[in-house]
Design a protein around this motif. Structure first.
Motif, PDB file in Angstrom:
ATOM      1  N   LEU A   7      -0.570   1.548  -9.734  1.00 41.36           N
ATOM      2  CA  LEU A   7       0.724   0.902  -9.846  1.00 41.36           C
ATOM      3  C   LEU A   7       1.983   1.691  -9.902  1.00 41.36           C
ATOM      4  N   ALA A   8       1.812   2.622 -10.831  1.00 39.94           N
ATOM      5  CA  ALA A   8       3.216   3.485 -10.912  1.00 39.94           C
ATOM      6  C   ALA A   8       3.330   4.477  -9.818  1.00 39.94           C
ATOM      7  N   THR A   9       2.304   5.112  -9.192  1.00 42.40           N
ATOM      8  CA  THR A   9       2.629   5.897  -8.245  1.00 42.40           C
ATOM      9  C   THR A   9       2.279   5.449  -6.864  1.00 42.40           C
ATOM     10  N   GLY A  10       1.587   4.254  -6.527  1.00 36.65           N
ATOM     11  CA  GLY A  10       1.204   3.947  -5.242  1.00 36.65           C
ATOM     12  C   GLY A  10      -0.019   4.700  -4.690  1.00 36.65           C
ATOM     13  N   GLU A  11      -0.626   5.572  -5.357  1.00 32.75           N
ATOM     14  CA  GLU A  11      -1.874   6.357  -4.914  1.00 32.75           C
ATOM     15  C   GLU A  11      -3.013   5.615  -5.003  1.00 32.75           C
ATOM     16  N   ARG A  12      -3.834   5.890  -3.844  1.00 34.86           N
ATOM     17  CA  ARG A  12      -5.081   5.216  -4.094  1.00 34.86           C
ATOM     18  C   ARG A  12      -6.093   5.755  -4.837  1.00 34.86           C
ATOM     19  N   VAL A  13      -6.665   4.995  -5.745  1.00 29.22           N
ATOM     20  CA  VAL A  13      -7.869   5.404  -6.765  1.00 29.22           C
ATOM     21  C   VAL A  13      -9.245   4.964  -6.550  1.00 29.22           C
ATOM     22  N   GLU A  14      -9.738   5.645  -5.535  1.00 30.37           N
ATOM     23  CA  GLU A  14     -11.189   5.560  -5.143  1.00 30.37           C
ATOM     24  C   GLU A  14     -12.274   5.113  -6.008  1.00 30.37           C
TER      25      GLU A  14
ATOM     26  N   HIS B  54       9.511  -0.870  -6.726  1.00 25.89           N
ATOM     27  CA  HIS B  54       8.037  -0.737  -7.109  1.00 25.89           C
ATOM     28  C   HIS B  54       7.056  -1.087  -5.845  1.00 25.89           C
ATOM     29  N   ASP B  55       7.586  -0.847  -4.612  1.00 29.29           N
ATOM     30  CA  ASP B  55       6.907  -1.169  -3.356  1.00 29.29           C
ATOM     31  C   ASP B  55       5.782  -0.060  -3.317  1.00 29.29           C
ATOM     32  N   ILE B  56       4.524  -0.461  -2.630  1.00 34.62           N
ATOM     33  CA  ILE B  56       3.725   0.458  -2.543  1.00 34.62           C
ATOM     34  C   ILE B  56       3.767   0.691  -0.852  1.00 34.62           C
ATOM     35  N   GLU B  57       4.421   1.642  -0.515  1.00 34.84           N
ATOM     36  CA  GLU B  57       5.000   1.781   0.708  1.00 34.84           C
ATOM     37  C   GLU B  57       3.773   1.988   2.026  1.00 34.84           C
ATOM     38  N   ALA B  58       2.986   2.430   1.604  1.00 38.08           N
ATOM     39  CA  ALA B  58       1.707   2.726   2.822  1.00 38.08           C
ATOM     40  C   ALA B  58       0.402   2.735   2.139  1.00 38.08           C
ATOM     41  N   LEU B  59      -0.385   1.569   2.342  1.00 32.03           N
ATOM     42  CA  LEU B  59      -1.773   1.531   1.893  1.00 32.03           C
ATOM     43  C   LEU B  59      -2.586   2.239   2.947  1.00 32.03           C
ATOM     44  N   ASP B  60      -3.828   2.550   2.217  1.00 33.03           N
ATOM     45  CA  ASP B  60      -4.647   3.529   2.984  1.00 33.03           C
ATOM     46  C   ASP B  60      -4.809   2.871   4.330  1.00 33.03           C
ATOM     47  N   PRO B  61      -5.131   3.804   5.321  1.00 31.35           N
ATOM     48  CA  PRO B  61      -5.226   3.243   6.691  1.00 31.35           C
ATOM     49  C   PRO B  61      -6.487   2.276   6.981  1.00 31.35           C
ATOM     50  N   ALA B  62      -7.186   2.456   6.032  1.00 37.19           N
ATOM     51  CA  ALA B  62      -8.608   1.585   6.091  1.00 37.19           C
ATOM     52  C   ALA B  62      -8.511   0.485   5.589  1.00 37.19           C
ATOM     53  N   ASN B  63      -7.455   0.150   4.537  1.00 35.40           N
ATOM     54  CA  ASN B  63      -7.105  -1.067   4.073  1.00 35.40           C
ATOM     55  C   ASN B  63      -5.900  -1.722   4.952  1.00 35.40           C
TER      56      ASN B  63
ATOM     57  N   PRO C 271      -5.324  -6.313   4.225  1.00 33.85           N
ATOM     58  CA  PRO C 271      -5.207  -6.843   2.742  1.00 33.85           C
ATOM     59  C   PRO C 271      -5.047  -8.321   2.564  1.00 33.85           C
ATOM     60  N   THR C 272      -5.863  -8.711   1.405  1.00 34.75           N
ATOM     61  CA  THR C 272      -5.884 -10.305   1.510  1.00 34.75           C
ATOM     62  C   THR C 272      -5.427 -10.388  -0.102  1.00 34.75           C
ATOM     63  N   GLY C 273      -6.398 -10.799  -1.008  1.00 39.28           N
ATOM     64  CA  GLY C 273      -6.174 -11.122  -2.412  1.00 39.28           C
ATOM     65  C   GLY C 273      -5.941  -9.808  -3.112  1.00 39.28           C
ATOM     66  N   SER C 274      -5.287 -10.076  -4.155  1.00 39.55           N
ATOM     67  CA  SER C 274      -4.848  -9.057  -5.080  1.00 39.55           C
ATOM     68  C   SER C 274      -4.771  -9.488  -6.501  1.00 39.55           C
ATOM     69  N   TRP C 275      -5.122  -8.545  -7.600  1.00 37.75           N
ATOM     70  CA  TRP C 275      -5.289  -8.810  -8.887  1.00 37.75           C
ATOM     71  C   TRP C 275      -4.970  -7.483  -9.421  1.00 37.75           C
ATOM     72  N   SER C 276      -4.357  -7.454 -10.636  1.00 39.04           N
ATOM     73  CA  SER C 276      -4.052  -6.134 -11.507  1.00 39.04           C
ATOM     74  C   SER C 276      -4.289  -6.389 -13.003  1.00 39.04           C
ATOM     75  N   ASP C 277      -4.823  -5.079 -13.556  1.00 37.51           N
ATOM     76  CA  ASP C 277      -5.004  -4.910 -14.946  1.00 37.51           C
ATOM     77  C   ASP C 277      -3.823  -4.564 -15.781  1.00 37.51           C
ATOM     78  N   GLY C 278      -2.694  -4.283 -14.880  1.00 36.20           N
ATOM     79  CA  GLY C 278      -1.407  -3.571 -15.446  1.00 36.20           C
ATOM     80  C   GLY C 278      -1.388  -2.028 -14.758  1.00 36.20           C
ATOM     81  N   ARG C 279      -2.410  -1.558 -14.727  1.00 38.66           N
ATOM     82  CA  ARG C 279      -2.351  -0.156 -14.453  1.00 38.66           C
ATOM     83  C   ARG C 279      -2.753   0.107 -13.012  1.00 38.66           C
ATOM     84  N   TYR C 280      -3.907  -0.600 -12.376  1.00 41.35           N
ATOM     85  CA  TYR C 280      -4.252  -0.509 -11.096  1.00 41.35           C
ATOM     86  C   TYR C 280      -4.298  -1.713 -10.572  1.00 41.35           C
ATOM     87  N   LEU C 281      -3.756  -1.768  -9.089  1.00 41.99           N
ATOM     88  CA  LEU C 281      -3.647  -3.048  -8.245  1.00 41.99           C
ATOM     89  C   LEU C 281      -4.778  -3.068  -7.403  1.00 41.99           C
TER      90      LEU C 281
END
Length: 511
Positions: free
Chosen positions: A43-50, A3-12, A15-25
Motif C-alpha cells: 500500500l505504501a509503495t504500490g509495488e507488487r508483492v508476489e 495514495h493511488d496505485i498508478e499501474a497494476l501488474d499487466p497480468a492483473n 481486477p475485481t474485489g479488494s481487501w487489505s490488512d493495512g500493509r498489503y492490498l
C-alpha cells in the motif's frame, strides 16, 4: 489523492474485489483465461508483492470479492453458490471453511465481514445478504437503492456501508443495519445516506469501480478498465482514528491507527503511566479509562496497581463514529504481590512469596527496594541490589535452593513508596503458629493469623518475650507480660486480628 496505485501488474488487467490488512492490498483477478488469482501490492509503495499472492481453485473462475480475517481468505464467485476459503499465507484451499450461499444470492460479488457477520453483495438481486460468519447461517437480505443497480464492491465501518456501482460510477452509502438475532424472512430496504456518498469516481476517470477498501482515512477503489487503484479522502468529520498513542513506561510496540488491541508490558519499577492519545482529526474527542489519577500533573495519569486494561475512546467530530483502542496491561517480571506488605521509604518488613534469589531481586526492584536483609542465627545477612557478586555471596549461599514461601525479610527503599498490593489469601495452615526459627536474640518470623490474644499465647509458648512490626518505617512493639498501656498501640493496629502471613521480628531468650 496521494495514495493511488498508478499501474497494476499487466497480468492483473481485470481486477475485481479488494481487501487489505493495512500493509498489503489484495486484488482478485478475473481474467479472460485460466489466470484467475489474487494479486498483492504494497500500500505504501504500490509495488507488487508476489510472495503474498495465490492462485484460485479451478472452479473459482469468476472471482468478484475477497475478504480475510488475517488467517483465512474468502473469495466469492458469481457463478458458484458458495464462498471459497483459502489459507491467506499459503494459498492452500481450506474447504471446511467454505460458506454456502442462499439460493437468491447466486450472483455473489463484493464481500466483507465484521462483528460476526459476513456481508455478500448480489448483482442479480441488487441486494446485500448477511450470514453468520461462524456458522454460515443465512441471516437477512437487504435491498439496495434503485439507482444502485450494478453493485460490485462493498466496505463498511461500524456505521455506514459503501457499495461501488459500475453504471452510476460512484459509491453509494447506507446505514449499516444491526446484525439480526435470528434469520429474517422479509427483505428490508437499506437506509441511504447521500451525504456520505462518493460521487467523484465518474468525474476523474474512475468509470469502472470494483473492489473498495478503506483504512478510515483513505478510500481505495480498484478500476476494472484502466489498470489502476484510485484513492479518495474519507470525510474528516467521520474520522474516529487516533494519530498516536503512547504510555510512558509501558511498551506497546509500533502504533497503527487501524489496530485497536495492544499488549502493554510495564517496565520494572513502573507503578503509573502518562497516557498520550492524539486524535487524527481536529474536533474529534478522546476519552481515557481509567480516569486521570492526578489532575494536577501534566497529562493523563493512570495508577497501574490493579489495572489490567487501559481503554482510549475516540469520537468523531460529527458524533456518529466511535473507535476504542485497548491496551492489555501486564508486568515485565513478577507481580507486585511477590512481596507482601507495604514498602515505605526507609526500612519495611515484608514476606516473600517464594522462589529463586534472582526472582526475589527482580521482585524487589519492581517495588523500588535497594537492599534486602534476612536474619540467620541472630545475624543479619544482606543482599544489596546492584552490588558486585562477592558482596551478596553470603545471601546467595544461604538461599542456594531458593527462598521459601512466606519468608520474612527486612527491605530498604529510597522511594517512591508502594502500598501493600492485593495478594492471595494464606489458606494453608502453618505447622506452628509462628513460621521460622525462634533463636536467642532476634529472629524474623511469619504469623499464621489470629487475634492478638491468640498471638500472645503462641509467642509465650515459643519463648518469645517481645514482638516488633514495622509500620511506615516505624517499629511498633508488643512486650509480653507488660501492662496494657505498653501494648495499646499494637492492639489498636491489629484490633481485627493479626492477618495470616504477617512478617514480624521477635526476641527470644533462648532455651
Amino acid at each position: 489523492m496521494q495514495h493511488d496505485i498508478e499501474a497494476l501488474d499487466p497480468a492483473n488487467d481485470w481486477p475485481t474485489g479488494s481487501w487489505s490488512d493495512g500493509r498489503y492490498l489484495y486484488l482478485a483477478q478475473n481474467g479472460s483465461g485460466a489466470d484467475d488469482g489474487v494479486y498483492a501490492y504494497d500500500l505504501a509503495t504500490g509495488e507488487r508483492v508476489e510472495e503474498r499472492e495465490f492462485e484460485l481453485d479451478g472452479s473459482n473462475r469468476a472471482p468478484r470479492g475477497i475478504w480475510a480475517d488475517g488467517t483465512t481468505a474468502w473469495v466469492s464467485d458469481s457463478g458458484q453458490d458458495k464462498l471459497f476459503a483459502y489459507d491467506l499465507a499459503t494459498g492452500e484451499r481450506v474447504e471446511e471453511r467454505d460458506m454456502a450461499l442462499a439460493r437468491r444470492n447466486r450472483d455473489a460479488r463484493g464481500i466483507w465481514a465484521g462483528d460476526g457477520v459476513m456481508w455478500v453483495l448480489d448483482g442479480g438481486k441488487d441486494s446485500l445478504f448477511a450470514y453468520d460468519l461462524a456458522t454460515g447461517e443465512f441471516l437477512a437480505e437487504y435491498e439496495l437503492a434503485d439507482a444502485n443497480s450494478d453493485p460490485h464492491g462493498v466496505w463498511p465501518d461500524e456505521v455506514t456501508v459503501w457499495v461501488s456501482d459500475h453504471g452510476a460510477k460512484r459509491l453509494f452509502a447506507y446505514r449499516l443495519p444491526p446484525p439480526p438475532a435470528e434469520p429474517q424472512d422479509e427483505t428490508e430496504a437499506l437506509e441511504r445516506v447521500v451525504d456520505e456518498e462518493f460521487a467523484e469516481p465518474g468525474r476523474v476517470g474512475n468509470n469502472s469501480p470494483r473492489g473498495i477498501w478503506s483504512d478510515g482515512a483513505v478510500m481505495y477503489i480498484a478500476d476494472e478498465n484502466d489498470n489502476k487503484v484510485y484513492s479518495y479522502n474519507m470525510p474528516d468529520g467521520i474520522d474516529a482514528r487516533l494519530a498516536s498513542l503512547t504510555l510512558e513506561g509501558v511498551e506497546i510496540g509500533e502504533f497503527d491507527p487501524m489496530r485497536r488491541a495492544y499488549e502493554g508490558t510495564v517496565a520494572a519499577g513502573v507503578t503509573s503511566t502518562t497516557v498520550g492519545a492524539v486524535a487524527a482529526q481536529d474536533g474529534a474527542t478522546v476519552a481515557i479509562d481509567p480516569a486521570d489519577a492526578d489532575a494536577e500533573a501534566d497529562g493523563h495519569q493512570v495508577a497501574l496497581t490493579g489495572v489490567d486494561e487501559i481503554a482510549v475512546t475516540v469520537t468523531s467530530a460529527e458524533g456518529s463514529r466511535e473507535r476504542v483502542y485497548r491496551v492489555a496491561v501486564s508486568t515485565a517480571g513478577p507481580p507486585p504481590s511477590c512481596l507482601r506488605g507495604a514498602v515505605s521509604v526507609g526500612f519495611s518488613l515484608v514476606a516473600y512469596e517464594g522462589g529463586s534469589v534472582d526472582d526475589l531481586v527482580a521482585c524487589a526492584e519492581r517495588r523500588h527496594v535497594t537492599a534486602l536483609y534476612a536474619l540467620e542465627d541472630g545475624a543479619w545477612v544482606s543482599h544489596i541490589v546492584g552490588a558486585p557478586d562477592f558482596v551478596n555471596a553470603p545471601f546467595r549461599a544461604l538461599f542456594a535452593d531458593g527462598v521459601p514461601a512466606l519468608h520474612p525479610l527486612v527491605v530498604r527503599s529510597e522511594g517512591p513508596a508502594t502500598p501493600a498490593p492485593p495478594a492471595p489469601a494464606v489458606t494453608e495452615p502453618f505447622a506452628a503458629c509462628l513460621r521460622g526459627e525462634v533463636a536467642a536474640g532476634f529472629s524474623l518470623v511469619v504469623y499464621g493469623g489470629g487475634s492478638v490474644d491468640d498471638f500472645d499465647a503462641c509467642a509465650e509458648r515459643l519463648g518469645v518475650t517481645a514482638v516488633y512490626v514495622l509500620v511506615e518505617g516505624e517499629w511498633v512493639s508488643y512486650i509480653l507480660a507488660a501492662p496494657d498501656f505498653v501494648n495499646a498501640r499494637f492492639r489498636a493496629l491489629f484490633a481485627d486480628g493479626v492477618p495470616a502471613g504477617t512478617p514480624l521480628v521477635v526476641r527470644g531468650e533462648g532455651p
